[in-house]
Design an enzyme around this catalytic site. Structure first.
Site, mmCIF file in Angstrom:
data_model
loop_
_atom_site.group_PDB
_atom_site.id
_atom_site.type_symbol
_atom_site.label_atom_id
_atom_site.label_comp_id
_atom_site.label_asym_id
_atom_site.label_seq_id
_atom_site.Cartn_x
_atom_site.Cartn_y
_atom_site.Cartn_z
ATOM 1 N N CYS A 81 -8.583 19.324 7.576
ATOM 2 C CA CYS A 81 -9.086 18.124 8.249
ATOM 3 C C CYS A 81 -10.614 18.221 8.225
ATOM 4 O O CYS A 81 -11.190 19.107 8.846
ATOM 5 C CB CYS A 81 -8.566 18.109 9.692
ATOM 6 S SG CYS A 81 -8.820 16.550 10.530
ATOM 7 N N GLU A 124 0.287 17.832 3.959
ATOM 8 C CA GLU A 124 0.380 18.298 5.354
ATOM 9 C C GLU A 124 -1.021 18.476 5.915
ATOM 10 O O GLU A 124 -1.952 18.807 5.181
ATOM 11 C CB GLU A 124 1.141 19.630 5.359
ATOM 12 C CG GLU A 124 1.271 20.301 6.709
ATOM 13 C CD GLU A 124 0.320 21.478 6.916
ATOM 14 O OE1 GLU A 124 0.464 22.162 7.940
ATOM 15 O OE2 GLU A 124 -0.581 21.714 6.077
ATOM 16 N N ARG A 171 4.957 24.155 16.522
ATOM 17 C CA ARG A 171 3.811 23.908 15.630
ATOM 18 C C ARG A 171 3.848 22.453 15.216
ATOM 19 O O ARG A 171 4.750 22.023 14.504
ATOM 20 C CB ARG A 171 3.906 24.831 14.404
ATOM 21 C CG ARG A 171 2.612 24.959 13.617
ATOM 22 C CD ARG A 171 2.760 26.026 12.532
ATOM 23 N NE ARG A 171 1.524 26.282 11.817
ATOM 24 C CZ ARG A 171 0.571 27.138 12.199
ATOM 25 N NH1 ARG A 171 0.720 27.824 13.314
ATOM 26 N NH2 ARG A 171 -0.517 27.313 11.475
ATOM 27 N N ARG A 173 2.471 19.368 13.190
ATOM 28 C CA ARG A 173 1.679 19.044 12.008
ATOM 29 C C ARG A 173 2.071 17.665 11.516
ATOM 30 O O ARG A 173 3.208 17.235 11.696
ATOM 31 C CB ARG A 173 1.918 20.067 10.881
ATOM 32 C CG ARG A 173 1.379 21.475 11.175
ATOM 33 C CD ARG A 173 -0.140 21.487 11.176
ATOM 34 N NE ARG A 173 -0.726 22.797 11.380
ATOM 35 C CZ ARG A 173 -1.088 23.296 12.557
ATOM 36 N NH1 ARG A 173 -0.865 22.590 13.661
ATOM 37 N NH2 ARG A 173 -1.662 24.478 12.646
#
Length: 408
Positions: A81, A124, A171, A173
């Site tokens: 990101c 992802e 987690r 994502r």
């Protein structure tokens, strides 16, 4: 169709590849892993040790020419990101330039330069992508969608927490799939009721079922050009318009909040522990317990910055030691090493408190035991890899649904 040919970018230690190739339906024909900040390319070394050096590139992807990359059906990768903003160049009014080193633009370049279009994308990222940057919530995701639209792709996305579907780690994502306009799937999305696609018909919904949609979907167009989106998108708004699920096709965004369909009991932290096989190195000396307790505990205190400025600091308490009857907390890159830390996992055993081993961290991401074990790779580095990796089981389930769709 036989095996689906795959290009794997930002490959790390191969989490995407493990999930894709598990059932023998996908074949990675070329991969790239490059860590700009380190001299020794540890992740790439592990990747080559497990999958072989043939057709694996350990060079900065922004400097690899598209001609070197073989044709494939699917491009996959977990890219970072970063700031996706764009600007026009004076020399070339048509030329859009993203910031150098921003890896999204390497994916974009490869997709735009391939003579034979790559039909499918499977990518992802951290879920923060949907609401970054803070001054223009959702701008980066909007730029990404618009740039894919211009290359002829429709996109579906979902934020998935692996533990919601019985996997051993909490987690979250964002996973998204792209379909080129030459594919049957693109046409299916075009004809479908988009609500049905998100709720049940879509590839991600097939892999990870959701409850019936409760709230009202949001629809809007991304009709501006990339530079205008970069400068103006959602300026001054507090919230991103993007929800945790959605579809984007022909410039139109459809987005809605979904909740996971209820799961059976899943794998919990105690299920992955190496009982009785753990060396003394991982046990915390009793004289350090107080330090760990302080770091994990709630705090309200006055602190002084280096500049001399004093401020009130507060944080809540962390569960200490970690709950064994629940999926684990998210692994972060600083999980390794002996020093006391707020964020490292600590488990209670008969012998006392201890940190997690590299094998346990691998299991939390559903990697095979000792996947990252290699001469010259420290336990701390192995923990770092897992902090960067994805949960292999998520990739496996989405890729199975994608294979079925391509072959239906």
């Amino acid at each position: 169709m036989g095996k689906i040919k795959v290009i794997e970018l930002f490959a790390g230690v191969g989490g995407f590849r493990l999930g894709l190739e598990k059932k023998g339906k996908f074949n990675v024909v070329w991969s790239n892993q490059w860590e700009p900040s380190t001299k020794t390319q540890h992740a790439s070394m592990v990747y080559e040790a497990r999958f072989g050096a043939e057709n694996h590139s350990n060079h900065d992807i922004s400097e690899v020419s598209t001609a070197e990359i073989p044709d494939a059906d699917l491009l996959v990768g977990g890219f970072p990101c970063q700031d996706y903003s764009v600007a026009t160049t004076l020399q070339n009014s048509k030329g859009l330039i993203g910031k150098k080193g921003v890896l999204w633009w390497s994916i974009h370049r490869i997709l735009s330069e391939k003579k034979q279009p790559i039909k499918y994308l499977f990518l992802e990222n951290v879920d923060r992508l949907l609401k970054s940057p803070s001054a223009q919530r959702g701008r980066d995701f909007a730029i990404m969608l618009k740039s894919l639209d211009e290359l002829g792709y429709a996109v579906e996305w979902r934020v998935i927490n692996a533990a919601d579907y019985g996997m051993p780690q909490r987690r979250r994502r964002i996973f998204f799939l792209g379909y080129h306009k030459t594919t049957a799937t693109f046409q299916q999305i075009k004809k479908a009721h988009i609500e049905d696609w998100v709720e049940s018909l879509g590839t991600i919904a097939q892999a990870f079922p959701v409850d019936e949609l409760q709230n009202k979907p949001v629809n809007f167009n991304l009709s501006d050009d990339l530079v205008t989106i970069s400068d103006q998108f959602n300026k001054g708004e507090k919230l991103s318009p993007f929800q945790n699920s959605g579809v984007f096709i022909n410039g139109k965004v459809y987005t809605v909040k979904t909740t996971p369909a209820l799961k059976e009991n899943g794998t919990v932290l105690k299920d992955i522990l190496q009982n009785g096989e753990v060396s003394d190195d991982f046990y915390i000396p009793e004289e350090e317990y107080a330090k760990w307790e302080y770091l994990k505990g709630a705090k309200k205190e006055v602190r002084t910055a280096k500049s001399g400025f004093t401020y009130n600091y507060s944080e809540g308490n962390m569960v200490f030691p970690d709950a064994l009857d629940n999926a684990s907390r998210t692994i972060i890159t600083g999980e390794g090493g002996k020093s006391p830390s707020r964020f490292k996992h600590v488990v209670q055993t008969k012998k006392g408190l201890r940190r997690l081993t590299p094998v346990e961290l691998e299991r939390l991401n559903m990697f095979p035991d000792n996947h990252t074990r290699l001469e010259g790779i420290s336990d701390t580095k192995r923990a770092f890899f897992m902090g960067n990796a994805l949960v292999v089981g998520v990739v496996e389930k989405i890729s199975e649904a994608l294979y079925e769709r391509i072959n239906s």
